[in-house]
Design a protein around this motif. Structure first.
Motif, PDB file in Angstrom:
ATOM      1  N   LEU A 267      61.430 -38.000  67.523  1.00 31.67           N
ATOM      2  CA  LEU A 267      60.321 -37.637  68.397  1.00 31.67           C
ATOM      3  C   LEU A 267      59.799 -36.304  67.889  1.00 31.67           C
ATOM      4  CD1 LEU A 267      58.466 -37.804  70.831  1.00 31.67           C
ATOM      5  CD2 LEU A 267      60.376 -37.089  72.292  1.00 31.67           C
ATOM      6  N   GLU A 268      58.618 -36.337  67.319  1.00 37.92           N
ATOM      7  CA  GLU A 268      58.108 -35.190  66.570  1.00 37.92           C
ATOM      8  C   GLU A 268      57.925 -33.949  67.444  1.00 37.92           C
ATOM      9  OE1 GLU A 268      55.406 -36.011  63.047  1.00 37.92           O
ATOM     10  OE2 GLU A 268      54.019 -35.134  64.489  1.00 37.92           O
ATOM     11  N   GLN A 269      57.332 -34.124  68.610  1.00 42.15           N
ATOM     12  CA  GLN A 269      57.102 -32.983  69.503  1.00 42.15           C
ATOM     13  C   GLN A 269      57.406 -33.395  70.943  1.00 42.15           C
ATOM     14  OE1 GLN A 269      53.198 -31.257  69.062  1.00 42.15           O
ATOM     15  NE2 GLN A 269      53.610 -30.476  67.027  1.00 42.15           N
ATOM     16  N   PRO A 270      58.628 -33.198  71.392  1.00 44.74           N
ATOM     17  CA  PRO A 270      58.939 -33.490  72.792  1.00 44.74           C
ATOM     18  C   PRO A 270      58.110 -32.602  73.727  1.00 44.74           C
ATOM     19  CG  PRO A 270      60.935 -33.126  71.507  1.00 44.74           C
ATOM     20  CD  PRO A 270      59.783 -32.691  70.653  1.00 44.74           C
ATOM     21  N   ALA A 271      57.887 -33.080  74.948  1.00 41.82           N
ATOM     22  CA  ALA A 271      57.280 -32.218  75.959  1.00 41.82           C
ATOM     23  C   ALA A 271      58.255 -31.069  76.240  1.00 41.82           C
ATOM     24  CB  ALA A 271      56.996 -33.016  77.225  1.00 41.82           C
ATOM     25  N   PHE A 272      57.734 -29.893  76.496  1.00 43.59           N
ATOM     26  CA  PHE A 272      58.591 -28.722  76.666  1.00 43.59           C
ATOM     27  C   PHE A 272      59.601 -28.912  77.794  1.00 43.59           C
ATOM     28  CE2 PHE A 272      54.891 -26.846  74.493  1.00 43.59           C
ATOM     29  CZ  PHE A 272      55.535 -26.221  73.446  1.00 43.59           C
ATOM     30  N   GLU A 273      59.191 -29.599  78.857  1.00 42.35           N
ATOM     31  CA  GLU A 273      60.094 -29.781  79.991  1.00 42.35           C
ATOM     32  C   GLU A 273      61.226 -30.758  79.684  1.00 42.35           C
ATOM     33  OE1 GLU A 273      56.324 -32.290  80.812  1.00 42.35           O
ATOM     34  OE2 GLU A 273      56.825 -30.294  80.018  1.00 42.35           O
ATOM     35  N   GLN A 274      61.171 -31.416  78.524  1.00 44.09           N
ATOM     36  CA  GLN A 274      62.214 -32.380  78.166  1.00 44.09           C
ATOM     37  C   GLN A 274      63.390 -31.749  77.409  1.00 44.09           C
ATOM     38  OE1 GLN A 274      59.951 -35.281  75.964  1.00 44.09           O
ATOM     39  NE2 GLN A 274      59.260 -36.359  77.793  1.00 44.09           N
ATOM     40  N   TYR A 275      63.266 -30.499  76.990  1.00 38.19           N
ATOM     41  CA  TYR A 275      64.311 -29.916  76.148  1.00 38.19           C
ATOM     42  C   TYR A 275      65.648 -29.798  76.873  1.00 38.19           C
ATOM     43  CZ  TYR A 275      61.205 -29.087  72.236  1.00 38.19           C
ATOM     44  OH  TYR A 275      60.357 -29.268  71.175  1.00 38.19           O
ATOM     45  N   ALA A 276      65.612 -29.515  78.160  1.00 40.43           N
ATOM     46  CA  ALA A 276      66.876 -29.416  78.900  1.00 40.43           C
ATOM     47  C   ALA A 276      67.615 -30.745  78.870  1.00 40.43           C
ATOM     48  CB  ALA A 276      66.608 -28.993  80.341  1.00 40.43           C
ATOM     49  N   THR A 277      66.889 -31.838  79.065  1.00 45.85           N
ATOM     50  CA  THR A 277      67.494 -33.171  78.997  1.00 45.85           C
ATOM     51  C   THR A 277      68.010 -33.462  77.595  1.00 45.85           C
ATOM     52  OG1 THR A 277      66.074 -34.017  80.755  1.00 45.85           O
ATOM     53  CG2 THR A 277      67.051 -35.652  79.277  1.00 45.85           C
ATOM     54  N   LEU A 278      67.212 -33.152  76.592  1.00 52.00           N
ATOM     55  CA  LEU A 278      67.592 -33.452  75.215  1.00 52.00           C
ATOM     56  C   LEU A 278      68.842 -32.675  74.798  1.00 52.00           C
ATOM     57  CD1 LEU A 278      63.993 -33.460  73.695  1.00 52.00           C
ATOM     58  CD2 LEU A 278      65.547 -35.424  73.781  1.00 52.00           C
ATOM     59  N   ARG A 279      68.964 -31.443  75.250  1.00 61.08           N
ATOM     60  CA  ARG A 279      70.138 -30.641  74.892  1.00 61.08           C
ATOM     61  C   ARG A 279      71.417 -31.200  75.509  1.00 61.08           C
ATOM     62  NH1 ARG A 279      66.389 -26.043  75.592  1.00 61.08           N
ATOM     63  NH2 ARG A 279      65.987 -25.145  73.535  1.00 61.08           N
TER      64      ARG A 279
END
Length: 538
Positions: A267-279
């Motif tokens: 996913l080239e550019q996740p939405a900023f609010e998704q980083y917590a989930t991705l981590r």
């Protein structure tokens, strides 16, 4: 078993294990190691936006630049440390007076249609690129002419020494001087090309292109990578997958679901609010392919009221504050940075000399200047892309801040590709044109006055917004001739002060946006641009 062996087994009348082994052995002897042939490897990527423009010279849109890197090659590139290295060029020399540069192409360069890359293809490509790019245009102004003494040699002859030849030819981001066949490159720069034939590591499958849904690239088996390891946009562009699919998914949550479900690899550019989930997901790794970061900017249309008035542009600049933009658009800890310099903070020409610009909103001062400038209440057409999560909240903040200063704002929503097409129109805002749009630039694009599109102040021939400022152009010309780093630093600061004085654009914050990659996918190259060679998929 593979599908091939299943089919053969069904054809045999209940063969014994020994009979079946004999069949496989016979096939192996007759047709080669069939059983050892692996299934094609397909890398699936969710790019940061839809793709409608397949011409990376006509537009500076990053999705078109990324498309360009898939299928085209470049004469030079920029490595991870910022050094310029040869790519399609084998060797070069410079005359003692610094006015003549001679380049020789390396062996084995061929376009996807099988025709060899020649010096005439190179010259035609450079001419077209220079007609659209800020840096290229500055280089072209100093040229006395091009020469092509043979099929592998091209010569640049300057009226006087131009100190940034390699930096121009190795420019890593939009507009990148990609090399195309002459018949394609002869297309005027303000007209989109109709063929997508390159000489790069992948070939575009035009027959499988489904606009708004999917783009397909296949490995160019005839491509001959350089021997050096990849670094930035330089080195060996090794391809370890057979096929790459770009999956166009516009909804951010659907993008995330596709990545987590294994329907996509990157996913080239996740939405900023998704980083917590991705981590929190062990199967996902975050890789910052553009570690120097990016910058949000607001760009004015200098042709039409109200922003053809410098005082009104200055009032708008005073109304804008970075903190609100960064909190609304990014919000994620560690990914945002206040930076009022036009040249990104942490890069060589970063400067705190920003004139009247403080980066902090001052609506009272802006309102007073707006009244002094004689603003007549003209509606400001502010374009907002709804399908590009990285910038979609910025115009909402701009509207709020501009209205607090007394502007009347007409916020018009559209998808990003519509915005890209519309920003190229010089029509009145009331007739399909525009007054303001917002975008972002990777640091590698705005490192100095010559690479920064917003400092292209050459009027009708400049970047969208069409500022006409001979003084800024003269500073850039002197920068291109500067003989020392100290002199370049001084001139870069002068250019920035002039751009803030005339309000070419407004920087509204710096940020990072790492890609989300599934575990097992390796080799993503940090390049200041999104590039997809060197990647391995199990």
């Amino acid at each position: 078993m593979t599908p091939s062996t299943l089919t053969l087994q069904n054809l045999l009348p209940h063969p014994t294990r020994r009979q079946w082994a004999g069949v496989v052995l016979a096939l192996g002897l007759a047709a080669g190691p069939l059983a050892a042939v692996a299934a094609p490897t397909t890398l699936k990527i969710i790019p940061h936006s839809n793709v409608t423009v397949l011409d990376p010279i006509w537009t500076t849109a990053y999705i078109s630049r990324n498309f360009g890197y898939m299928i085209y090659d470049t004469l030079f590139g920029t490595d991870a440390k910022g050094a310029i290295k040869p790519q399609m060029v084998d060797r070069w020399s410079v005359s003692k007076d610094g006015k003549t540069w001679t380049f020789t192409l390396r062996e084995g360069l061929a376009f996807h249609d099988g025709k060899p890359v020649t010096s005439e293809d190179v010259v035609a490509s450079l001419k077209r690129w220079a007609s659209r790019d800020t840096f290229g245009g500055q280089l072209a102004k100093g040229l006395a002419g091009y020469e092509t003494p043979d099929a592998k040699t091209f010569v640049l002859k300057f009226n006087e020494p131009f100190g940034l030849v390699l930096e121009a030819l190795g420019k890593p981001s939009a507009n990148v001087p990609f090399i195309m066949p002459k018949r394609v490159a002869d297309t005027p720069g303000d007209t989109q090309i109709k063929e997508t034939v390159g000489s790069g590591p992948y070939m575009f499958k035009a027959d499988e292109f489904r606009p708004g849904d999917k783009l397909v690239f296949v490995k160019n088996t005839a491509y001959k990578p350089r021997a050096e390891p990849p670094s930035g946009t330089t080195g060996g562009k090794q391809v370890h997958v057979d096929r790459v699919e770009w999956l166009i998914i516009r909804d951010a949550q659907t993008q995330l679901n596709a990545l987590l479900n294994g329907e996509a690899d990157i996913l080239e550019q996740p939405a900023f609010e998704q980083y917590a989930t991705l981590r929190s997901k062990p199967e996902i790794q975050l890789i910052d392919a553009q570690p120097a970061g990016s910058q949000f900017i607001l760009r004015f249309n200098h042709l039409h009221p109200p922003f053809n008035n410098e005082k009104i542009r200055r009032a708008a600049m005073l109304a804008l504050g970075q903190e609100a933009f960064l909190k609304a658009q990014v919000g994620a800890p560690g990914l945002m940075r206040f930076c009022k310099s036009m040249f990104p903070c942490g890069t060589p020409f970063e400067s705190s000399s920003t004139g009247a610009y403080t980066g902090t909103a001052d609506p009272a001062k802006a309102k007073a200047l707006l009244a002094e400038a004689g603003y007549k209440g003209e509606p400001v057409v502010l374009m907002r892309p709804t399908d590009l999560s990285a910038i979609t909240k910025l115009p909402l903040v701009a509207k709020q801040q501009l209205e607090a200063a007394g502007f009347k704002v007409d916020l018009q929503t559209m998808d990003w590709q519509t915005l890209v097409a519309r920003r190229a129109k010089k029509d009145l805002p009331s007739a399909g044109g525009w007054n303001v749009f917002m975008t972002s630039w990777t640091a590698s694009d705005i490192l100095n006055p010559l690479t920064m599109a917003m400092m292209n102040a050459s009027g009708d021939k400049g970047w969208f917004g069409w500022q006409d400022d001979p003084t800024l152009q003269d500073i850039k010309l002197r920068f291109s001739k500067a003989g020392s780093d100290a002199e370049k630093k001084q001139l870069a600061e002068q250019a920035q002060l002039r751009a803030f004085e005339t309000v070419s654009h407004v920087p509204v914050g710096q940020y990072n946006q790492p890609a989300a990659v599934r575990q097992g996918i390796t080799g993503l190259v940090p390049a200041g641009a999104q590039v997809y060679w060197n990647i391995r998929k199990p």
